[in-house]
Each structure stands twice: as structure tokens, then as C-alpha cells.
Design a protein around this motif. Structure first.
Motif, PDB file in Angstrom:
ATOM      1  N   MET A  97       0.841  -1.199   0.000  1.00 17.49           N
ATOM      2  CA  MET A  97       0.000   0.000   0.000  1.00 17.49           C
ATOM      3  C   MET A  97       0.881   1.257   0.000  1.00 17.49           C
ATOM      4  SD  MET A  97      -3.192   1.001   2.464  1.00 17.49           S
ATOM      5  CE  MET A  97      -2.203   1.500   3.845  1.00 17.49           C
ATOM      6  N   ARG A  98       1.937   1.261   0.811  1.00 18.62           N
ATOM      7  CA  ARG A  98       2.864   2.406   0.829  1.00 18.62           C
ATOM      8  C   ARG A  98       3.541   2.598  -0.515  1.00 18.62           C
ATOM      9  NH1 ARG A  98       4.684   0.411   5.832  1.00 18.62           N
ATOM     10  NH2 ARG A  98       6.547  -0.304   4.790  1.00 18.62           N
ATOM     11  N   ALA A  99       3.769   1.495  -1.226  1.00 21.77           N
ATOM     12  CA  ALA A  99       4.407   1.567  -2.545  1.00 21.77           C
ATOM     13  C   ALA A  99       3.417   1.984  -3.633  1.00 21.77           C
ATOM     14  CB  ALA A  99       5.037   0.220  -2.894  1.00 21.77           C
ATOM     15  N   GLY A 100       2.145   2.138  -3.282  1.00 20.68           N
ATOM     16  CA  GLY A 100       1.142   2.555  -4.254  1.00 20.68           C
ATOM     17  C   GLY A 100       0.733   1.453  -5.215  1.00 20.68           C
ATOM     18  N   LEU A 101       0.736   0.209  -4.729  1.00 20.44           N
ATOM     19  CA  LEU A 101       0.416  -0.920  -5.606  1.00 20.44           C
ATOM     20  C   LEU A 101      -0.903  -1.600  -5.263  1.00 20.44           C
ATOM     21  CD1 LEU A 101       4.005  -2.407  -5.753  1.00 20.44           C
ATOM     22  CD2 LEU A 101       2.845  -1.032  -7.505  1.00 20.44           C
ATOM     23  N   VAL A 102      -1.370  -1.433  -4.051  1.00 19.25           N
ATOM     24  CA  VAL A 102      -2.653  -2.005  -3.647  1.00 19.25           C
ATOM     25  C   VAL A 102      -3.465  -0.953  -2.912  1.00 19.25           C
ATOM     26  CG1 VAL A 102      -1.720  -4.353  -3.426  1.00 19.25           C
ATOM     27  CG2 VAL A 102      -1.894  -2.918  -1.413  1.00 19.25           C
ATOM     28  N   SER A 103      -4.761  -1.168  -2.892  1.00 21.66           N
ATOM     29  CA  SER A 103      -5.634  -0.325  -2.081  1.00 21.66           C
ATOM     30  C   SER A 103      -6.336  -1.223  -1.074  1.00 21.66           C
ATOM     31  CB  SER A 103      -6.656   0.411  -2.949  1.00 21.66           C
ATOM     32  OG  SER A 103      -7.508  -0.498  -3.599  1.00 21.66           O
ATOM     33  N   ILE A 104      -6.645  -0.656   0.069  1.00 24.12           N
ATOM     34  CA  ILE A 104      -7.347  -1.379   1.121  1.00 24.12           C
ATOM     35  C   ILE A 104      -8.592  -0.576   1.454  1.00 24.12           C
ATOM     36  CG2 ILE A 104      -7.218  -2.274   3.465  1.00 24.12           C
ATOM     37  CD1 ILE A 104      -4.188  -2.620   3.005  1.00 24.12           C
ATOM     38  N   ASP A 105      -9.747  -1.233   1.366  1.00 25.21           N
ATOM     39  CA  ASP A 105     -11.012  -0.528   1.590  1.00 25.21           C
ATOM     40  C   ASP A 105     -11.337  -0.419   3.084  1.00 25.21           C
ATOM     41  OD1 ASP A 105     -12.156  -2.981   2.389  1.00 25.21           O
ATOM     42  OD2 ASP A 105     -13.105  -3.318   0.443  1.00 25.21           O
ATOM     43  N   ASP A 106     -12.481   0.158   3.383  1.00 26.29           N
ATOM     44  CA  ASP A 106     -12.895   0.388   4.775  1.00 26.29           C
ATOM     45  C   ASP A 106     -13.080  -0.904   5.569  1.00 26.29           C
ATOM     46  OD1 ASP A 106     -12.852   3.093   4.279  1.00 26.29           O
ATOM     47  OD2 ASP A 106     -15.005   3.225   3.857  1.00 26.29           O
ATOM     48  N   LEU A 107     -13.327  -2.005   4.880  1.00 27.18           N
ATOM     49  CA  LEU A 107     -13.501  -3.295   5.552  1.00 27.18           C
ATOM     50  C   LEU A 107     -12.179  -4.047   5.704  1.00 27.18           C
ATOM     51  CD1 LEU A 107     -16.760  -4.464   3.748  1.00 27.18           C
ATOM     52  CD2 LEU A 107     -16.544  -3.411   6.016  1.00 27.18           C
ATOM     53  N   GLY A 108     -11.097  -3.445   5.216  1.00 30.37           N
ATOM     54  CA  GLY A 108      -9.784  -4.066   5.314  1.00 30.37           C
ATOM     55  C   GLY A 108      -9.464  -5.004   4.171  1.00 30.37           C
ATOM     56  N   CYS A 109     -10.295  -5.006   3.144  1.00 23.26           N
ATOM     57  CA  CYS A 109     -10.072  -5.875   1.991  1.00 23.26           C
ATOM     58  C   CYS A 109      -9.117  -5.205   1.003  1.00 23.26           C
ATOM     59  CB  CYS A 109     -11.391  -6.200   1.301  1.00 23.26           C
ATOM     60  SG  CYS A 109     -12.486  -7.183   2.348  1.00 23.26           S
ATOM     61  N   ALA A 110      -8.241  -6.011   0.439  1.00 17.48           N
ATOM     62  CA  ALA A 110      -7.195  -5.491  -0.456  1.00 17.48           C
ATOM     63  C   ALA A 110      -7.475  -5.903  -1.890  1.00 17.48           C
ATOM     64  CB  ALA A 110      -5.837  -6.028  -0.025  1.00 17.48           C
ATOM     65  N   ARG A 111      -7.024  -5.030  -2.786  1.00 25.07           N
ATOM     66  CA  ARG A 111      -7.124  -5.322  -4.217  1.00 25.07           C
ATOM     67  C   ARG A 111      -5.935  -4.665  -4.911  1.00 25.07           C
ATOM     68  NH1 ARG A 111     -11.799  -5.052  -7.368  1.00 25.07           N
ATOM     69  NH2 ARG A 111     -13.030  -5.025  -5.504  1.00 25.07           N
ATOM     70  N   TYR A 112      -5.551  -5.270  -6.025  1.00 23.38           N
ATOM     71  CA  TYR A 112      -4.484  -4.698  -6.843  1.00 23.38           C
ATOM     72  C   TYR A 112      -4.974  -3.377  -7.412  1.00 23.38           C
ATOM     73  CZ  TYR A 112      -1.081  -4.254 -10.638  1.00 23.38           C
ATOM     74  OH  TYR A 112      -0.105  -3.799 -11.492  1.00 23.38           O
ATOM     75  N   HIS A 113      -4.214  -2.327  -7.151  1.00 22.76           N
ATOM     76  CA  HIS A 113      -4.622  -0.997  -7.612  1.00 22.76           C
ATOM     77  C   HIS A 113      -3.381  -0.117  -7.701  1.00 22.76           C
ATOM     78  CE1 HIS A 113      -6.584   3.013  -7.327  1.00 22.76           C
ATOM     79  NE2 HIS A 113      -7.417   2.407  -8.155  1.00 22.76           N
ATOM     80  N   PRO A 114      -2.605  -0.264  -8.788  1.00 23.61           N
ATOM     81  CA  PRO A 114      -1.396   0.549  -8.907  1.00 23.61           C
ATOM     82  C   PRO A 114      -1.739   2.030  -9.042  1.00 23.61           C
ATOM     83  CG  PRO A 114      -1.815  -0.639 -10.940  1.00 23.61           C
ATOM     84  CD  PRO A 114      -2.827  -1.119  -9.946  1.00 23.61           C
ATOM     85  N   ALA A 115      -0.889   2.859  -8.499  1.00 21.65           N
ATOM     86  CA  ALA A 115      -1.119   4.307  -8.488  1.00 21.65           C
ATOM     87  C   ALA A 115      -1.019   4.925  -9.875  1.00 21.65           C
ATOM     88  CB  ALA A 115      -0.133   4.982  -7.535  1.00 21.65           C
ATOM     89  N   SER A 116      -0.366   4.234 -10.806  1.00 20.54           N
ATOM     90  CA  SER A 116      -0.189   4.790 -12.152  1.00 20.54           C
ATOM     91  C   SER A 116      -0.020   3.669 -13.167  1.00 20.54           C
ATOM     92  CB  SER A 116       1.044   5.691 -12.184  1.00 20.54           C
ATOM     93  OG  SER A 116       2.219   4.914 -12.003  1.00 20.54           O
TER      94      SER A 116
END
Length: 123
Positions: free
Chosen positions: A59-78
């Protein structure tokens, strides 16, 4: 692979462990869904600590996002970050040991130099 190669630089900066890389690649392969930490522990056959530390770093690297429920998904910043992940995935498929060595060398350069002293062949 050259020391200043963008893929190598990306690997050194984005992944603290091979577990983190494996987790990211899993999320990338299943990008259409969000994964709870518990699901990731089961899917990756890892520990809750490893998964949470890996997710935090990604997440700090800008590669995943974590939603309000704590679930993660691949989401690159660019798009650039996505291309670097794609290049990393391709390199890892072709030369997994090279990628592992890059990750380990980022945190332990002295250890790699010591191990290299006993290698008969270079990559």
C-alpha cells in the motif's frame, strides 16, 4: 541484468520479501475482486503477520488499495507502476532466482556478497 535497470530498481524499492511479491502477483491475477486478510492468509498459506506486513508495504508503494472493511485489491497508483509490476512478473516467471536475489540484496547486501563468493556460475 544491469544494476540501474528500472525493473531491478523497482523490485528493490517495492518488495521487502518474496512473500510480498507473491502476494502482489496473486492480487494482480485476481484484480477483479477484493480479498480480506483472512482470505489472503488461506490463499497464500501464510501467516496473518506476513500478510499484514506485506499489504502495508504494498500500500505504501502505491500498488494495492485497502477498503474500509480491510479488503485489499491490486490498484497501482499509475500506468507506469502497472508496467513495472508486469515487467517484474515476466522476469520472475523467467528468472525467479534473480528476482529473489534482488529482493534479498536490497535488505542484506553483505549477505549476497558472501553468498556470491561460493557461486560457480553467475546469472
Amino acid at each position: 541484468m544491469a544494476a540501474t535497470d528500472p525493473i531491478s530498481d523497482f523490485i528493490r524499492s517495492a518488495f521487502r520479501s518474496v512473500w510480498a511479491l507473491e502476494l502482489l502477483l496473486h492480487l494482480r491475477r485476481t484484480r477483479e475482486r477484493a480479498w480480506s486478510p483472512e482470505e489472503l492468509v488461506k490463499a497464500m498459506r501464510g501467516s496473518a503477520l506476513i500478510v499484514s506486513q506485506s499489504l502495508e508495504g504494498l500500500m505504501r508503494a502505491g500498488l494495492v488499495s485497502i477498503d474500509d472493511l480491510g479488503c485489499a485489491r491490486y490498484h497501482p497508483a499509475s500506468a507506469e507502476a502497472d508496467k513495472l509490476v508486469e515487467g517484474t512478473q515476466e522476469l520472475y516467471a523467467r528468472k525467479p532466482e534473480t528476482v529473489r536475489r534482488i529482493i534479498v540484496s536490497a535488505g542484506h547486501p553483505g549477505l549476497i556478497n558472501f553468498a556470491d563468493a561460493f557461486r560457480l556460475w553467475k546469472d
